[in-house]
Design a protein around this motif. Structure first.
Motif, mmCIF file in Angstrom:
data_model
loop_
_atom_site.group_PDB
_atom_site.id
_atom_site.type_symbol
_atom_site.label_atom_id
_atom_site.label_comp_id
_atom_site.label_asym_id
_atom_site.label_seq_id
_atom_site.Cartn_x
_atom_site.Cartn_y
_atom_site.Cartn_z
ATOM 1 N N MET A 9 15.525 17.871 6.521
ATOM 2 C CA MET A 9 15.245 16.447 6.416
ATOM 3 C C MET A 9 14.309 16.190 5.243
ATOM 4 O O MET A 9 13.676 17.125 4.729
ATOM 5 N N THR A 10 14.253 14.918 4.854
ATOM 6 C CA THR A 10 13.363 14.490 3.780
ATOM 7 C C THR A 10 12.502 13.348 4.271
ATOM 8 O O THR A 10 13.004 12.392 4.865
ATOM 9 N N LEU A 11 11.202 13.473 4.040
ATOM 10 C CA LEU A 11 10.260 12.401 4.325
ATOM 11 C C LEU A 11 9.978 11.672 3.022
ATOM 12 O O LEU A 11 9.727 12.308 1.987
ATOM 13 N N LEU A 12 9.986 10.353 3.095
ATOM 14 C CA LEU A 12 9.767 9.547 1.908
ATOM 15 C C LEU A 12 8.409 8.868 1.972
ATOM 16 O O LEU A 12 8.032 8.298 2.998
ATOM 17 N N CYS A 13 7.690 8.950 0.872
ATOM 18 C CA CYS A 13 6.430 8.233 0.715
ATOM 19 C C CYS A 13 6.564 7.318 -0.495
ATOM 20 O O CYS A 13 7.037 7.752 -1.552
ATOM 21 N N ALA A 14 6.157 6.070 -0.336
ATOM 22 C CA ALA A 14 6.214 5.114 -1.435
ATOM 23 C C ALA A 14 4.888 4.382 -1.524
ATOM 24 O O ALA A 14 4.292 4.034 -0.505
ATOM 25 N N GLN A 15 4.422 4.166 -2.763
ATOM 26 C CA GLN A 15 3.207 3.384 -2.983
ATOM 27 C C GLN A 15 3.450 2.367 -4.089
ATOM 28 O O GLN A 15 4.144 2.643 -5.056
ATOM 29 N N ASP A 16 2.856 1.189 -3.908
ATOM 30 C CA ASP A 16 3.062 0.099 -4.861
ATOM 31 C C ASP A 16 1.779 -0.241 -5.607
ATOM 32 O O ASP A 16 1.596 -1.387 -6.054
ATOM 33 N N GLY B 194 0.826 -1.194 0.000
ATOM 34 C CA GLY B 194 0.000 0.000 0.000
ATOM 35 C C GLY B 194 0.866 1.252 0.000
ATOM 36 O O GLY B 194 1.757 1.401 -0.832
ATOM 37 N N VAL B 195 0.614 2.150 0.958
ATOM 38 C CA VAL B 195 1.383 3.384 1.080
ATOM 39 C C VAL B 195 2.252 3.298 2.334
ATOM 40 O O VAL B 195 1.728 3.035 3.423
ATOM 41 N N THR B 196 3.544 3.474 2.159
ATOM 42 C CA THR B 196 4.456 3.432 3.298
ATOM 43 C C THR B 196 5.155 4.776 3.441
ATOM 44 O O THR B 196 5.365 5.490 2.456
ATOM 45 N N GLN B 197 5.516 5.106 4.667
ATOM 46 C CA GLN B 197 6.214 6.354 4.962
ATOM 47 C C GLN B 197 7.416 6.069 5.841
ATOM 48 O O GLN B 197 7.347 5.262 6.761
ATOM 49 N N THR B 198 8.512 6.745 5.540
ATOM 50 C CA THR B 198 9.692 6.677 6.402
ATOM 51 C C THR B 198 10.240 8.072 6.600
ATOM 52 O O THR B 198 10.229 8.907 5.675
ATOM 53 N N PRO B 199 10.718 8.412 7.802
ATOM 54 C CA PRO B 199 10.649 7.583 9.007
ATOM 55 C C PRO B 199 9.280 7.670 9.668
ATOM 56 O O PRO B 199 8.422 8.426 9.214
ATOM 57 N N GLN C 55 6.336 5.950 -8.164
ATOM 58 C CA GLN C 55 5.969 5.322 -6.906
ATOM 59 C C GLN C 55 6.411 6.095 -5.678
ATOM 60 O O GLN C 55 5.998 5.771 -4.556
ATOM 61 N N ASN C 56 7.244 7.114 -5.857
ATOM 62 C CA ASN C 56 7.779 7.838 -4.704
ATOM 63 C C ASN C 56 7.422 9.315 -4.735
ATOM 64 O O ASN C 56 7.444 9.952 -5.799
#
Lengths: 111, 113
Positions: B19-26, B3-8, B72-73
């Motif tokens: 800082m950078t926040l990353l969002c990824a979806q598949d 689904g949708v993931t976030q780091t950190p 995806q990002n």
């Protein structure tokens, strides 16, 4: 500024009772959606109602839409403790497909 | 299918740090969004993207930058963090622009001291 505003801000009921929350918006919309957010979690989609629809059902959820009054209601029947969460409406203003969220209704269902 | 993931998930910064926040979806979704959620304010849209290589400003874009180099990002950057940026940040995605539900990530709780 929020396009949609939920009412009431907080609602406390006993298990088994029905819970009704309302959403009012300012401009014409394409669609209106309701989401649930459990504490500390992301939002989860509940139901979408299009601007040409007046009522939709999904399990214990019933959503109505009155475009003449620019308002929607979410009814949760026979509430359960697990329904405790914040509920948000999201509207897509006409001409835009970017959802705008209200401040939410905090629902507490006491066992 | 994550689904949708976030780091950190959590981060504490000092004022002025970046800082950078990353969002990824598949889910091969076209649209992606960054929101911030503050007590009593609901979700406010920071930036969004309607496809790879595109970005647009939302309601509260000041102090943030974004990039969508891959479909995806979706990255959210804070160049010089301020205490007013203390918030919970949510990423979301949706398949098309029309009448589709948004899928949300679990959120990133950011504190700026």
């Amino acid at each position: 500024s929020q396009q949609g505003e939920e009412d009431p801000q907080a609602l406390s009921i006993q298990e088994g009772e029905n819970a009704t929350m309302n959403c009012s918006y300012k401009t014409s919309i394409n669609n209106l959606q309701w989401y649930r957010q459990n504490s500390g979690r992301g939002l989860v989609h509940l139901i979408l109602i299009r601007s040409n629809e007046r009522e939709k059902h999904s399990g214990r959820l019933r959503v109505t839409l009155d475009t003449s009054k620019k308002s929607s209601s979410l009814l949760i029947t026979a509430s359960r403790a697990a329904d405790t969460a914040s509920y948000f409406c999201a509207t897509e203003p006409g001409g835009s497909y970017i959802p705008t969220f209200g401040r939410g209704t905090s629902l507490i269902v006491h066992p | 299918n994550a689904g949708v993931t976030q780091t950190p998930k959590f981060r504490v910064l000092k004022t002025g740090q970046s800082m950078t926040l990353l969002c990824a979806q598949d889910m091969n979704h076209e649209y992606m969004y960054w929101y911030r959620q503050d007590p009593g304010m609901g979700l406010r849209l920071i930036h969004y993207s309607v496809g790879e290589g595109t970005t647009a400003k939302g309601e509260v874009p000041d102090g943030y930058n974004v990039s969508r180099l891959k479909k995806q990002n979706f990255l959210l950057g804070l160049e010089s963090a301020a205490p007013s940026q203390t918030s919970v940040y949510f990423c979301a995605s949706t398949g098309t622009s029309v009448a589709n539900e948004q899928f949300f990530g679990p959120g990133t709780r950011l504190t700026v001291l």
